[in-house]
Enzyme design. Structure first.
Site, PDB file in Angstrom:
ATOM      1  N   CYS A   1       0.836  -1.210   0.000  1.00 46.16           N
ATOM      2  CA  CYS A   1       0.000   0.000   0.000  1.00 46.16           C
ATOM      3  C   CYS A   1       0.871   1.260   0.000  1.00 46.16           C
ATOM      4  O   CYS A   1       1.447   1.600  -1.019  1.00 46.16           O
ATOM      5  CB  CYS A   1      -0.976  -0.058   1.173  1.00 46.16           C
ATOM      6  SG  CYS A   1      -2.391   1.024   0.964  1.00 46.16           S
TER       7      CYS A   1
ATOM      8  N   GLU B   1      -2.228  -9.202   3.681  1.00 51.05           N
ATOM      9  CA  GLU B   1      -2.325  -9.727   5.055  1.00 51.05           C
ATOM     10  C   GLU B   1      -3.742  -9.660   5.614  1.00 51.05           C
ATOM     11  O   GLU B   1      -4.009 -10.200   6.686  1.00 51.05           O
ATOM     12  CB  GLU B   1      -1.378  -8.938   5.971  1.00 51.05           C
ATOM     13  CG  GLU B   1      -1.899  -7.596   6.481  1.00 51.05           C
ATOM     14  CD  GLU B   1      -2.044  -6.495   5.428  1.00 51.05           C
ATOM     15  OE1 GLU B   1      -1.566  -6.684   4.291  1.00 51.05           O
ATOM     16  OE2 GLU B   1      -2.655  -5.452   5.740  1.00 51.05           O
TER      17      GLU B   1
ATOM     18  N   HIS C   1      -3.999  -5.292   0.264  1.00 49.03           N
ATOM     19  CA  HIS C   1      -3.414  -5.766   1.527  1.00 49.03           C
ATOM     20  C   HIS C   1      -3.435  -7.292   1.564  1.00 49.03           C
ATOM     21  O   HIS C   1      -4.464  -7.878   1.919  1.00 49.03           O
ATOM     22  CB  HIS C   1      -4.187  -5.190   2.711  1.00 49.03           C
ATOM     23  CG  HIS C   1      -3.860  -3.759   2.997  1.00 49.03           C
ATOM     24  ND1 HIS C   1      -3.348  -3.324   4.195  1.00 49.03           N
ATOM     25  CD2 HIS C   1      -3.949  -2.659   2.206  1.00 49.03           C
ATOM     26  CE1 HIS C   1      -3.152  -2.016   4.147  1.00 49.03           C
ATOM     27  NE2 HIS C   1      -3.514  -1.592   2.946  1.00 49.03           N
TER      28      HIS C   1
END
Lengths: 186, 343
Positions: free
Chosen positions: A82, A166, A164
């Site tokens: 990001c 994660e 993202h």
């Protein structure tokens, strides 16, 4: 043997998710961006680690000059998530522009040339988006709004995710970890 | 001594009139918790920690009873109180728009914005009688009545911040609110409500992960939490930890669902946006014994001070928030204040 990696934390709230996404293949140390100025030079990082991860976070890449400087000087591979990807874009003659309406906690499907990653759902948290220069190879875009979601530098070892990996909203997060491990070994 | 009440489990409460109160003076909240842990590990303790982490109160119970919620029946039919909002509609809408501008600029993704209502007149009704009355109105899962030096807290929270049993730890953030008339189905369809909860789940995964040894899991996502006044959605994140309460709280406070995301910047923004420090409101309250504890988030709460009541309410603001709807939500969460639900 797990690989030693350093996360530069840009006052983010997803650092521990990144750490546990990449474990156990990576052995991760977290360093806040404000600590970077205490380092004499980046050589210590170049010798001690195999990968530096530039974290997501609030605000814009320009708000983190220490991280931009480290990214420039780095001799080991860099992974940007990001804000981290936006830093890479900015450092290599690309453009980082406002994206409105911002997308936070929402998902898109990937359009990716690699069949294994095509049509996978990914989590988005961004109010800026990247238009990388020709120095980058675009790996994936979002299907709904055609924003660059994943790219790698053609010469340098810089890999960036706008989404993202994660997040719990991202499908098959392990696939991106496999990609990173393979990319590091090339 | 004034009675002290705190939730224990689904149907029962701790009740005590025999306790000692400790609070941090010059030391930090976490150092007093460490001291209490060493000194009173086996005692039942009721904790209250402020949102800004400046103040904590620990009630060490010398004796207590575990009573059923049904035993606390109210003798009051309805208190004759009138409440007014401490923020005007135009000011509230201005704040929501400021937050949306901040989100657009990339400063943060979500902020929990709060304000309050105050009773216009003094009341001769005791704070404990009011607690029992409102307990019956809100029917909360995590109520508490705590007499503090600066006033009495009447808390009717539906939200679990943290529960630890043996090594297992879980948190159940609530985000997403609708009127009961619109119902759960409308919440599930709403992309704004979905994103609001999802980003807090990622934030709480992160915070819980910082104290857990193995990867945490999202066990429940966007499940219905029906209350008698509004309907919410909630999620559950759980893991295993070998840390004790002071270290866990040091890593996890202030709680994600009532601050915002990313947390550090949201907490700064709250200080700029809100006129007064939140005090106990949006801090946490709960019980602690040995290595087990259950803490709520101190929301849906009153402060009773000098015969006057203040009630606190707030909303999670994201870029898709509609200021008018948030203003309504701020009131929906306060509709039990008067018997007619009018403010």
């Amino acid at each position: 043997m797990s690989k030693k990696a350093l996360i530069i934390d840009h006052d983010d709230s997803f650092i521990w998710n990144i750490k546990f996404w990449l474990q156990p293949e990576f052995n991760i140390t977290i360093l806040n961006h404000s600590e970077l100025k205490k380092l004499q030079d980046s050589e210590q990082i170049n010798t001690e680690y195999e990968l530096v991860i530039f974290s997501p976070g609030p605000k814009s890449p320009e708000n983190y000059p220490g991280s931009l400087d480290l990214l420039n000087k780095l001799k080991i591979p860099a992974l940007g998530v990001c804000l981290g990807f936006q830093m890479m874009t900015l450092n290599h003659q690309g453009h980082v522009k406002a994206y409105c309406p911002p997308l936070h906690g929402k998902t898109s499907l990937l359009h990716c040339e690699y069949p294994d990653y095509n049509n996978l759902r990914v989590a988005r948290y961004h109010s800026l988006h990247c238009e990388p220069s020709d120095e980058f190879k675009i790996l994936a875009r979002s299907q709904d709004d055609d924003v660059v979601m994943w790219a790698e530098h053609k010469k340098k070892k810089h890999l960036g995710f706008q989404f993202h990996p994660e997040s719990f909203l991202t499908e098959h997060a392990d696939k991106y970890k496999s990609y990173i491990l393979n990319w590091l070994s090339l | 001594m004034k009675p002290l009440v705190c939730f224990y489990n689904d149907k029962s409460l701790f009740y005590s009139t025999d306790y000692r109160v400790f609070s941090n003076q010059s030391s930090s909240v976490f150092s007093i918790l460490e001291d209490i842990k060493k000194e009173y590990s086996e005692a039942v303790k009721i904790l209250q920690i402020d949102f800004n982490l400046e103040k904590a109160h620990v009630f060490v119970l010398n004796t207590y009873e575990i009573i059923s919620i049904d035993q606390l029946t109210s003798e009051l039919s309805a208190p004759n109180l009138t409440f007014v909002s401490n923020i005007s509609k135009s000011h509230f809408i201005k704040k929501v728009n400021t937050i949306k501008e901040d989100i657009k600029s990339g400063r943060y993704y979500q902020v929990n914005y709060t304000s309050s209502f105050s009773s216009l007149q003094e009341t001769e009704i005791s704070s404990y009688a009011l607690f029992k009355y409102y307990l019956n109105q809100f029917k909360p899962a995590y109520p508490a009545y705590l007499p503090l030096p600066y006033g009495d807290i009447l808390c009717f929270s539906p939200e679990l911040f943290l529960e630890k049993k043996n090594e297992r730890i879980r948190t159940c953030p609530i985000k997403g609110t609708t009127r009961n008339a619109d119902g759960y189905a409308s919440l599930l369809k709403d992309q704004k409500e979905n994103a609001e909860l999802s980003m807090i789940v990622d934030l709480l995964r992160n915070d819980l992960q910082s104290v857990c040894t193995e990867k945490v899991s999202v066990d429940v996502h966007r499940k219905e939490l029906p209350l008698n006044y509004i309907t919410h959605t909630y999620s559950q994140v759980s893991g295993a930890t070998n840390l004790s309460l002071p270290m866990i709280l040091k890593n996890m406070l202030p709680a994600g669902s009532i601050s915002g995301c990313p947390k550090a910047e949201s907490v700064k923004a709250i200080q700029e946006l809100e006129n007064l420090p939140r005090g106990f409101y949006t801090g946490c309250i709960g019980w602690w014994k040995n290595d087990s504890f259950t803490l709520n988030l101190a929301i849906r709460s009153f402060l009773y001070d000098n015969k006057k009541l203040s009630y606190f309410s707030g909303c999670g603001i994201v870029y898709d928030s509609d200021a008018e709807k948030e203003w309504q939500e701020f009131h929906h969460k306060a509709q039990h204040l008067t018997p007619e639900g009018r403010l």
